[in-house]
Write an enzyme that holds these catalytic residues in place. Structure first.
Site, PDB file in Angstrom:
ATOM      1  CG  PHE A 149       4.458  -1.244  -6.337  1.00 55.97           C
ATOM      2  CD1 PHE A 149       4.926  -1.180  -5.155  1.00 55.97           C
ATOM      3  CD2 PHE A 149       5.551  -1.117  -7.294  1.00 55.97           C
ATOM      4  CE1 PHE A 149       6.019  -1.079  -4.855  1.00 55.97           C
ATOM      5  CE2 PHE A 149       6.928  -0.807  -6.960  1.00 55.97           C
ATOM      6  CZ  PHE A 149       7.125  -0.831  -5.597  1.00 55.97           C
ATOM      7  CE  LYS A 173      -2.269  -0.999 -15.599  1.00 60.04           C
ATOM      8  NZ  LYS A 173      -1.595  -1.774 -15.021  1.00 60.04           N
ATOM      9  CD  GLU A 176       0.907  -5.111 -13.748  1.00 60.36           C
ATOM     10  OE1 GLU A 176       0.639  -4.042 -13.471  1.00 60.36           O
ATOM     11  OE2 GLU A 176       2.116  -5.580 -14.290  1.00 60.36           O
ATOM     12  CB  SER A 226       9.773   2.609 -13.980  1.00 59.43           C
ATOM     13  OG  SER A 226       8.958   2.088 -14.754  1.00 59.43           O
ATOM     14  CB  CYS A 281       8.852   8.960  -6.684  1.00 59.29           C
ATOM     15  SG  CYS A 281       7.510  10.135  -6.314  1.00 59.29           S
ATOM     16  CD  GLU A 377      13.284   5.040  -9.378  1.00 56.94           C
ATOM     17  OE1 GLU A 377      12.824   4.543 -10.379  1.00 56.94           O
ATOM     18  OE2 GLU A 377      12.524   5.743  -8.763  1.00 56.94           O
TER      19      GLU A 377
END
Ligand code: NAD
Length: 486
Positions: A149, A173, A176, A226, A281, A377
């Protein structure tokens, strides 16, 4: 702003499907702005069929012809920076400045892909008299890209332009959680002249990812997200004998010395931890203080006060993620850490919607805590401080982290900076820089639990992932008849 429902993009058309849909809400307001379909294996299969059909023509074009289409696409992106950034802002919540920078980075990535004919043209050598060896890059076929995202436009541009420049057909893909921006890619690539079926989008969640990993028609899978999901995807795709490159999460260590430039370091670290509300990240996560760096910590605490939630500090992506961050802060307090700056107490700027998922910057000092900082994280505007007695010990601490995306040194001492660069176990090193993202043509990719697979996801290194090398060895009898080309 409300958007039309998100659709899959297959064979050059936006298609409706009867799948269950879920809401897409904006972190700026908490309001639903669209819905996205949860596609299934059947939808992935349709995209694979379209991509397979397009592959012979697309891979049969010269790379210069393909590059021309990407060049057109680059121009279209350039003309639409603001409108794309506005969608990113709405669905991801990042500020307009950050969203604009994201689109500019997509443009840079597309420029690199347009230059593929200049870089990936194979080699030829006469290996003995009359015998020639030639190597050339050949596309794999249908490939896929699964994205997170936090960069709904840039991460797909890490993969899509290079993969299609190399002659592959692609299935994307999107996340979402932020799927709207990706539709612009379909629209604009078509406008640039991309043949139907070369680029496809299948929306959804876990089912689509599993279908991509399982479908026998897909040759290679790239993933960014992730670490737990990167592991699932890497295992599943490779167990189906596919090529896979899966980038995971991060916890980036900054080794900071007392001689670091106070002003520059404080502004740089604050921008790194607060940019995109720490949902990057490459964000600064942990300071390993070597010796007394309290003057810098004090300056940093003042600097982060400028990141007021709402204007300079965007919201967190979801209520759940915000809750997780608040839980992390509470856990740190229980473990005896000191909160130097408490993001829960920041007022939201009056101009913005109070229902947005805002959290202010937080600085957690673990140096005198009863327990150790957790290794997991955090992925939010939370910066943690631990200490080391020497640079060697700081490097050992960095090595104990399971991740290895980025590591940095903040010092004026060239020898120490060089030592950190050599010894840190991370793919991307910063020297006096908070977000050490390599720019094109250098490649992007971490180490350890931040990346599974070989090579990097951008730059020259990625071209090997999206292709295979054909070697042709030839010997011809001397020709008796010559023509005008001889
Ligand atoms: P995520 O792992 O939750 O989701 C990434 C993708 O995986 C999405 O498309 C999602 O639909 C899919 N997915 C989620 N759960 C799944 C499951 N159980 N099985 C199969 N597919 C699944 O990541 P996110 O929250 O969207 O993004 C944030 C994460 O991405 C952070 O950990 C961040 O560090 C990481 N990230 C890493 C890099 C990098 O370069 N290493 C870059 C950007 C983001």
């Amino acid at each position: 702003m409300n958007y039309q429902e998100v659709k899959n993009y297959i064979n050059g058309q936006f298609v409706s499907c009867n799948n269950k849909r879920i809401d897409v809400d904006s972190p700026l307001t908490g309001k639903v702005i669209s819905t996205v379909p949860l596609s299934t294996y059947k939808d992935v299969d349709e995209a694979v069929t379209a991509a397979k059909k397009a592959f012979p023509v697309w891979s049969g074009m010269t790379s210069k012809m393909r590059s021309q289409i990407l060049f057109n696409y680059r121009q279209i992106l350039e003309q639409n920076v603001e409108s794309i950034a506005a969608i990113i802002h709405d669905e991801n919540g990042k500020t307009m400045d950050e969203a604009t920078a994201e689109v500019r980075k997509s443009i840079e990535l597309t420029e690199f892909a347009s230059s593929v004919p200049q870089i990936a043209y194979g080699e030829v050598l006469e290996v003995s008299v009359g015998v020639q060896c030639k190597s050339e890059y050949v596309p794999l076929g249908v490939v896929a890209s699964i994205s997170p995202f936090n960069f709904p436009h840039m991460v797909p541009h890490w993969t899509v332009p290079n993969a299609i420049a190399m002659g592959n057909c692609m299935i994307l893909k999107p996340s979402e959680i932020a799927p709207i921006t990706a539709m612009k890619m379909g629209e604009m690539l078509k406008q640039a002249g991309l043949p139907d079926g070369v680029f496809n989008i299948v929306n959804g969640a876990q089912d689509v990812v599993e279908a991509i990993c399982d479908h026998p028609g897909i040759q290679a899978v790239s993933f960014v997200g992730s670490t737990p999901v990167a592991q699932i995807v890497y295992r599943r795709a490779t167990s189906n004998l596919k090529r896979c490159l899966a980038l995971g999460g991060a916890k980036n260590h900054l080794i900071v010395l007392p001689d670091a430039n106070l002003e520059l370091s404080a502004t740089d670290i604050a921008a790194s931890m607060c940019g995109s509300a720490g949902q990057r990240c490459m964000a600064a996560s942990v300071m390993v203080a070597v010796g007394n760096v309290n003057p810098l910590i004090e300056k940093l605490c003042i600097e982060v006060e400028k990141y007021k939630p709402g204007i300079k500090m965007p919201p967190i992506i979801s209520i759940k993620s915000r809750e997780n961050l608040i839980n992390y802060i509470e856990e740190a307090e229980k473990k005896g850490a000191t909160l130097l700056v408490d993001g829960r107490k920041f007022p939201v700027e009056p101009e913005v919607d109070k229902n947005g998922y805002y959290l202010g910057p937080t600085i957690i000092d673990w140096r005198n805590a009863k327990e150790k900082m957790p290794e997991r994280e955090v992925f939010g505007p939370i910066f943690e401080i631990i200490s080391a007695k020497s640079v060697e010990e700081a490097i050992d601490i960095q090595h104990e982290s399971p991740f290895g995306n980025a590591a940095s040194a903040f010092t004026q001492n060239g020898g120490i900076a060089k030592m950190v660069a050599q010894k840190a176990s991370a793919g991307m090193i910063g020297i006096n820089i908070g977000v050490p993202v390599p720019r094109e043509p250098f490649s992007f990719g971490g180490w350890n639990a931040s990346k599974y697979g070989t090579g990097d996801i951008t730059g020259k290194s990625s071209l090997g992932f999206w292709s295979q090398i054909k070697k042709v060895t030839s010997k011809w009898a001397k020709q008796e008849i010559t023509d005008w080309m001889s």
